[in-house]
Design a protein around this motif. Sequence first.
Motif, PDB file in Angstrom:
ATOM      1  N   LEU A 202      57.633  16.451 106.783  1.00  0.00           N
ATOM      2  CA  LEU A 202      56.479  17.203 107.300  1.00  0.00           C
ATOM      3  C   LEU A 202      55.511  17.512 106.159  1.00  0.00           C
ATOM      4  O   LEU A 202      55.934  17.617 105.004  1.00  0.00           O
ATOM      5  CB  LEU A 202      56.947  18.515 107.954  1.00  0.00           C
ATOM      6  CG  LEU A 202      57.782  18.370 109.224  1.00  0.00           C
ATOM      7  CD1 LEU A 202      58.328  19.732 109.662  1.00  0.00           C
ATOM      8  CD2 LEU A 202      56.959  17.755 110.360  1.00  0.00           C
ATOM      9  N   ARG A 204      52.922  19.484 103.568  1.00  0.00           N
ATOM     10  CA  ARG A 204      52.906  20.788 102.879  1.00  0.00           C
ATOM     11  C   ARG A 204      51.429  21.156 102.748  1.00  0.00           C
ATOM     12  O   ARG A 204      50.813  20.935 101.701  1.00  0.00           O
ATOM     13  CB  ARG A 204      53.539  20.688 101.481  1.00  0.00           C
ATOM     14  CG  ARG A 204      54.994  20.175 101.497  1.00  0.00           C
ATOM     15  CD  ARG A 204      55.924  21.233 102.057  1.00  0.00           C
ATOM     16  NE  ARG A 204      57.328  20.897 101.972  1.00  0.00           N
ATOM     17  CZ  ARG A 204      58.045  20.327 102.945  1.00  0.00           C
ATOM     18  NH1 ARG A 204      57.468  19.943 104.087  1.00  0.00           N
ATOM     19  NH2 ARG A 204      59.328  20.126 102.796  1.00  0.00           N
ATOM     20  N   TYR A 216      48.292  26.670 108.488  1.00  0.00           N
ATOM     21  CA  TYR A 216      49.534  26.322 109.196  1.00  0.00           C
ATOM     22  C   TYR A 216      49.319  25.570 110.496  1.00  0.00           C
ATOM     23  O   TYR A 216      50.286  25.117 111.112  1.00  0.00           O
ATOM     24  CB  TYR A 216      50.400  27.578 109.413  1.00  0.00           C
ATOM     25  CG  TYR A 216      50.973  28.014 108.105  1.00  0.00           C
ATOM     26  CD1 TYR A 216      51.974  27.266 107.494  1.00  0.00           C
ATOM     27  CD2 TYR A 216      50.443  29.089 107.412  1.00  0.00           C
ATOM     28  CE1 TYR A 216      52.440  27.595 106.235  1.00  0.00           C
ATOM     29  CE2 TYR A 216      50.901  29.430 106.154  1.00  0.00           C
ATOM     30  CZ  TYR A 216      51.903  28.674 105.579  1.00  0.00           C
ATOM     31  OH  TYR A 216      52.360  28.987 104.327  1.00  0.00           O
ATOM     32  N   LEU A 219      50.471  21.833 110.209  1.00  0.00           N
ATOM     33  CA  LEU A 219      51.934  21.706 110.165  1.00  0.00           C
ATOM     34  C   LEU A 219      52.518  21.816 111.574  1.00  0.00           C
ATOM     35  O   LEU A 219      53.399  21.047 111.976  1.00  0.00           O
ATOM     36  CB  LEU A 219      52.496  22.800 109.256  1.00  0.00           C
ATOM     37  CG  LEU A 219      54.005  22.883 109.111  1.00  0.00           C
ATOM     38  CD1 LEU A 219      54.589  21.582 108.582  1.00  0.00           C
ATOM     39  CD2 LEU A 219      54.370  24.030 108.168  1.00  0.00           C
ATOM     40  N   PHE A 248      60.812  22.286 109.325  1.00  0.00           N
ATOM     41  CA  PHE A 248      59.623  23.119 109.497  1.00  0.00           C
ATOM     42  C   PHE A 248      59.745  24.394 108.657  1.00  0.00           C
ATOM     43  O   PHE A 248      58.825  24.771 107.924  1.00  0.00           O
ATOM     44  CB  PHE A 248      59.434  23.469 110.985  1.00  0.00           C
ATOM     45  CG  PHE A 248      58.455  24.579 111.201  1.00  0.00           C
ATOM     46  CD1 PHE A 248      57.087  24.349 111.114  1.00  0.00           C
ATOM     47  CD2 PHE A 248      58.886  25.871 111.476  1.00  0.00           C
ATOM     48  CE1 PHE A 248      56.174  25.386 111.285  1.00  0.00           C
ATOM     49  CE2 PHE A 248      57.985  26.915 111.653  1.00  0.00           C
ATOM     50  CZ  PHE A 248      56.626  26.661 111.558  1.00  0.00           C
ATOM     51  N   ALA A 251      59.131  23.714 105.093  1.00  0.00           N
ATOM     52  CA  ALA A 251      57.713  23.436 104.799  1.00  0.00           C
ATOM     53  C   ALA A 251      56.932  24.749 104.686  1.00  0.00           C
ATOM     54  O   ALA A 251      56.117  24.918 103.775  1.00  0.00           O
ATOM     55  CB  ALA A 251      57.111  22.538 105.879  1.00  0.00           C
TER      56      ALA A 251
END
Length: 358
Positions: A202, A204, A216, A219, A248, A251
């Motif tokens: 995922l 960053r 965010y 993400l 998740f 991350a």
Amino acid sequence: MTLPESPVVLGIESSCDEMAAAVLRGGREILSSTVHGQAVVHAPYGGVVPELASRDHIRVVSEVVQTALGDAGLNVAQLDGIAVTAGPGLVGSLLVGLSFAKALAYANRLPFVGVHHLVGHLVAAEVAADLSPPYLGLVVSGGHTALYRVTGTGSPKLLGETRDDAAGEAFDKVAKMLGLPYPGGPAISELALQGDSQAVGLPRPMIKQAGLDFSYSGLKTAVSVEITRRGGLEALDLAARADLAASFEAAVAETLVARVVRAMRDEDSNRVAVVGGVAANAKLRELMHSAGDREGFRAIFPPMDLCTDNAVMIAAAGSRLLERGVRDDLTLEAFSRVPLGETPWRDARSAKAERAAP
Ligand code: KG4
Ligand code: ZN
């Protein structure tokens, strides 16, 4: 009315979906703390429904305050002051605690004061760890993700904040995608324990960008794309869901830590207080402490029950204000958005007083 030494202060917090009351002596000694959560009310919707939150607050406010007083073995007449959250938060929710506090203060002729919710979160760390400014403060909750330089004098300086979703909001939304209950943070953490945080690649977000802002929403979208790519949630077994949850969570934790490490260098600081609901996250605690060991800074987290919304932090912050002679009156209003360090309710009143002065 001057306060006695070590005043006994009742705090009331109702900015979101917790109705909480606590009694503190001397701004530090916790005599009682009651939190009535509403997870069951909002769980079917996957997030807080403001109208339902304020209705439930009205239902329980009196009982929660009575419980806090009863647990402290005190009656209202034995209090020296009342502190209540005035903002930021959901206005309908804030108004319930605020109106109750005003009525109680008026009827019992007690001094009372409105507290900034985020100041409350930061004071929770100060109380728990005997911390005093200057330090950096990372506020990570359902509504906020921001870094501040907290100094003893003047307003905290905002160093960076999220450009879209708050970290806690991302936890709640990703939990919903994974079929987990609200609030999402604890549910994701629990599932993540069975997963591999390296399993899913995922992004960053913002980690390489200059400055100290966060993001965010990308993400969250990356998790959604990953679920769709694998044929939807129904196609994922428990192990695959756990891997996604762990990836998740890592991350989010890594991006928060990376920002703090940069801020420590930029601001030449060696202490950070991490506060708000997401500070209860075990992975974040672990990664932040090891970054601190590596980089030579100290990370301070309040105990778990003082990370998520509670009234101890409001009573503690309120005690400090009351002891400095700060008071609010019955015109105090609720504010949905208030930058940290500002108190528009008090500023407006003093501006009005100045205008009225001959
Ligand atoms: O500070 P808080 O109780 O309320 C606000 O002021 O927003 O924070 C609530 C947020 C929710 O988004 C919740 O999912 C998150 O904190 N949270 C967590 C954990 N416990 C609560 N996030 C990650 N890990 C946790 N253990
Ligand atoms: Zn909060």
